[in-house]
Design a protein around this motif. Structure first.
Motif, mmCIF file in Angstrom:
data_model
loop_
_atom_site.group_PDB
_atom_site.id
_atom_site.type_symbol
_atom_site.label_atom_id
_atom_site.label_comp_id
_atom_site.label_asym_id
_atom_site.label_seq_id
_atom_site.Cartn_x
_atom_site.Cartn_y
_atom_site.Cartn_z
ATOM 1 N N TYR A 180 -4.514 -2.189 8.742
ATOM 2 C CA TYR A 180 -4.813 -2.896 9.996
ATOM 3 C C TYR A 180 -6.139 -3.431 10.487
ATOM 4 O O TYR A 180 -6.363 -4.029 11.441
ATOM 5 C CB TYR A 180 -4.229 -1.948 11.294
ATOM 6 C CG TYR A 180 -2.740 -1.438 11.043
ATOM 7 C CD1 TYR A 180 -1.760 -2.467 11.447
ATOM 8 C CD2 TYR A 180 -2.369 -0.287 10.767
ATOM 9 C CE1 TYR A 180 -0.595 -2.191 11.099
ATOM 10 C CE2 TYR A 180 -1.057 0.135 10.570
ATOM 11 C CZ TYR A 180 -0.113 -0.885 10.707
ATOM 12 O OH TYR A 180 1.058 -0.347 10.506
ATOM 13 N N ARG B 174 5.156 -7.664 -0.700
ATOM 14 C CA ARG B 174 5.196 -6.601 -1.366
ATOM 15 C C ARG B 174 3.664 -6.454 -2.049
ATOM 16 O O ARG B 174 3.771 -6.047 -3.451
ATOM 17 C CB ARG B 174 6.240 -6.117 -2.266
ATOM 18 C CG ARG B 174 7.686 -5.967 -1.550
ATOM 19 C CD ARG B 174 7.547 -5.401 0.136
ATOM 20 N NE ARG B 174 7.195 -3.813 -0.080
ATOM 21 C CZ ARG B 174 6.170 -3.332 1.002
ATOM 22 N NH1 ARG B 174 5.328 -4.158 1.576
ATOM 23 N NH2 ARG B 174 5.533 -2.155 0.536
ATOM 24 N N SER C 204 0.116 -7.270 3.744
ATOM 25 C CA SER C 204 1.441 -7.059 4.450
ATOM 26 C C SER C 204 1.098 -7.499 5.918
ATOM 27 O O SER C 204 1.864 -8.408 6.477
ATOM 28 C CB SER C 204 2.033 -5.720 4.460
ATOM 29 O OG SER C 204 2.615 -5.472 3.536
ATOM 30 N N SER D 123 0.753 -1.187 0.110
ATOM 31 C CA SER D 123 0.085 -0.141 0.059
ATOM 32 C C SER D 123 0.811 1.205 -0.022
ATOM 33 O O SER D 123 0.491 2.273 -0.384
ATOM 34 C CB SER D 123 -1.089 0.111 1.017
ATOM 35 O OG SER D 123 -0.286 -0.348 2.328
ATOM 36 N N SER E 247 -3.973 -3.819 2.139
ATOM 37 C CA SER E 247 -2.372 -4.395 2.275
ATOM 38 C C SER E 247 -2.455 -5.746 2.358
ATOM 39 O O SER E 247 -3.518 -6.078 3.368
ATOM 40 C CB SER E 247 -1.563 -3.620 3.221
ATOM 41 O OG SER E 247 -0.313 -4.349 3.264
ATOM 42 N N ASP F 271 -6.771 4.755 4.426
ATOM 43 C CA ASP F 271 -5.450 3.823 4.463
ATOM 44 C C ASP F 271 -6.101 2.738 5.658
ATOM 45 O O ASP F 271 -5.919 3.257 6.760
ATOM 46 C CB ASP F 271 -3.939 4.521 4.798
ATOM 47 C CG ASP F 271 -3.000 3.522 4.607
ATOM 48 O OD1 ASP F 271 -3.060 2.480 4.245
ATOM 49 O OD2 ASP F 271 -1.928 3.948 4.943
HETATM 50 C C1 LIG Z 1 -0.815 3.326 7.917
HETATM 51 C C2 LIG Z 1 0.245 2.123 6.921
HETATM 52 N N1 LIG Z 1 -0.200 2.323 5.616
HETATM 53 C C3 LIG Z 1 0.633 1.811 4.739
HETATM 54 C C4 LIG Z 1 1.580 0.898 5.193
HETATM 55 C C5 LIG Z 1 2.486 0.235 4.249
HETATM 56 O O1 LIG Z 1 2.320 -0.965 4.013
HETATM 57 P P1 LIG Z 1 2.667 -1.877 2.795
HETATM 58 O O2 LIG Z 1 3.245 -1.093 1.889
HETATM 59 O O3 LIG Z 1 3.496 -3.143 3.332
HETATM 60 O O4 LIG Z 1 1.173 -2.424 2.421
HETATM 61 C C6 LIG Z 1 2.040 0.805 6.717
HETATM 62 C C7 LIG Z 1 3.213 -0.226 6.976
HETATM 63 O O5 LIG Z 1 3.398 -0.219 8.219
HETATM 64 C C8 LIG Z 1 1.199 1.623 7.594
HETATM 65 O O6 LIG Z 1 1.411 1.397 8.853
#
Ligand SMILES: Cc1ncc(COP(=O)(O)O)c(C=O)c1O
Length: 390
Positions: free
Chosen positions: A200, A236, A228, A97, A226, A197
């Motif tokens: 979580y 990624r 992740s 993301s 995401s 965004d």
């Molecule tokens: C609020 C937030 N947005 C975006 C990201 C980026 O995540 P990723 O690029 O791994 O999806 C993070 C990563 O810690 C995050 O805490």
């Protein structure tokens, strides 16, 4: 040879967190500083099986160049998994993301454009927006949500408001249903687009969070998600859901950035996720993180001196702490590192005026024993600093 760097390159700073983490890379240190998911949650055997299957059945497509929009099956899965009606055509698979934030910065920010963020906000978003030379303005925020009067006062001409309604990084805060409704209404009245965004949102502990802001006004929001935090960050892979008025430009920016996100990883994730894997897997992450949050809260209650304040996050990975009056988290860090414990001082997460008394603790990568030791050590460092400052 003298290289002349672009103005935007001069705006790029090393991540303050990375710099801080270097200080904390001493052997034996208990780090509450990182923002990493627990590696215990990575579904390694599911990936091994999916990897083998993708290579056996679909290797040529998986290893070939592919469409910038992303792997169709994964886009359909993403759309079907969201709690409002999403057309897969509006889903863009991104390289994390974080790439979504970068693409948004490229297509929405001109030099001097006003961009609104919460106070505090995600450091990686500030890093993605800053090279485009915007005027980044923090909107006053509390545990209850965004100060709507402050939002109104600052919204004129803003390109968008970047918001994290669920288990925010860095504060762990979550917006209530009533606050989401009020914020959505306010943003619609102001004609203020929002970038939501939500990496979580699935990591709730007792009850799922209320509906995303985008569900209430899909035309007025871009939504970032995401893989992740629910699968593994090393893939990624993330995604964005964008309205038809914005999607083609984001797609062009994506093409220019990296043509497409790794097709092999996208197929592996689709293979892992089919048959409801996440419905079985994510509850195990929630249970682990909840037990670690509980351990940290109990240790804080037991050990912290009077005057230290913290919140009770209902999900996610972070606890937000405020030191007593007169104390500063940056000065506390070396004292904590001497005692083998690390955290991130809160000032890194502020767009403008920082609250120097704040700090972020991650509870997900330390064992309960480490949490107990680390919080006791941190409390001791705070007591020592208090003696010095009083
Ligand atoms: C609020 C937030 N947005 C975006 C990201 C980026 O995540 P990723 O690029 O791994 O999806 C993070 C990563 O810690 C995050 O805490």
């Amino acid at each position: 040879m003298k290289w002349t760097q672009a103005r935007r390159a001069q705006k790029m700073n090393p991540s303050v967190i990375r710099e801080i983490l270097k200080v904390t890379e001493k052997p034996g240190i208990i780090s509450f500083a990182g923002g990493l998911p627990s590696p215990k949650t990575f579904p390694v055997s599911a990936f091994a099986a999916a990897c083998e299957k993708v290579l056996r059945e679909d290797a040529h497509a998986a290893l070939q160049y592919a469409a910038s929009e992303g792997y169709a099956t994964l886009r359909e899965m993403v759309a079907a998994g969201l709690p409002w009606k999403v057309d897969p055509a509006q889903v863009l698979i991104t390289t994390g993301s974080q790439q979504g934030l970068d693409l948004i910065a490229k297509i929405l920010i001109d030099e001097g454009s006003r961009v609104l963020v919460e106070t505090p906000t995600y450091l990686g978003a500030l890093q993605a927006f800053t090279p485009m030379e915007p005027e980044i303005v923090g909107v006053a925020s509390t545990d209850e949500g965004v100060d709507l009067a402050d939002l109104r006062a600052k919204a004129a001409g803003a390109r968008f408001f970047y918001v994290l309604p669920n288990f925010q990084n860095p504060t762990g805060r979550t917006m209530t249903e009533a606050h989401r409704a009020a914020l959505s209404e306010q943003a619609a009245q102001l004609g203020l687009p929002m970038v939501e965004d939500n990496p979580y949102g699935d990591l709730w502990f007792d009850t799922p969070p209320p509906l995303p802001l985008t569900a209430r006004n899909p035309e007025g929001c871009v939504y970032l998600g995401s893989f992740s935090k629910v699968l593994a960050p090393g893939l990624r892979l993330g995604f964005m859901v964008a309205p038809p008025s914005l999607y083609p430009k984001l797609l062009q920016a994506k093409q220019a950035a990296d043509l497409h996100s790794p097709g092999f990883n996208q197929r592996m994730v689709a293979e892992v996720m089919k048959d409801g894997f996440l419905d079985r897997h994510v509850p195990t992450i929630r249970a682990l993180y909840k037990s670690q949050r509980d351990a940290m809260l109990a240790a804080m209650k037991r050990d912290m001196p009077e005057g230290v304040e913290w919140n009770t996050p209902a999900g996610g990975m972070f606890l937000w702490v405020r030191l007593p009056e007169g104390m500063n988290a940056i000065d506390l860090l070396p004292k904590a590192v001497e005692r083998n414990v690390a955290f991130v001082p809160g000032w890194a997460f502020y767009a403008d005026k920082a609250d120097a008394r704040t700090l972020r603790l991650s509870f997900v990568t330390s064992s309960v024993d480490q949490i107990n030791f680390g919080i006791a050590a941190l409390a001791e460092a705070i007591r020592e600093m208090r003696k010095e400052t009083s």
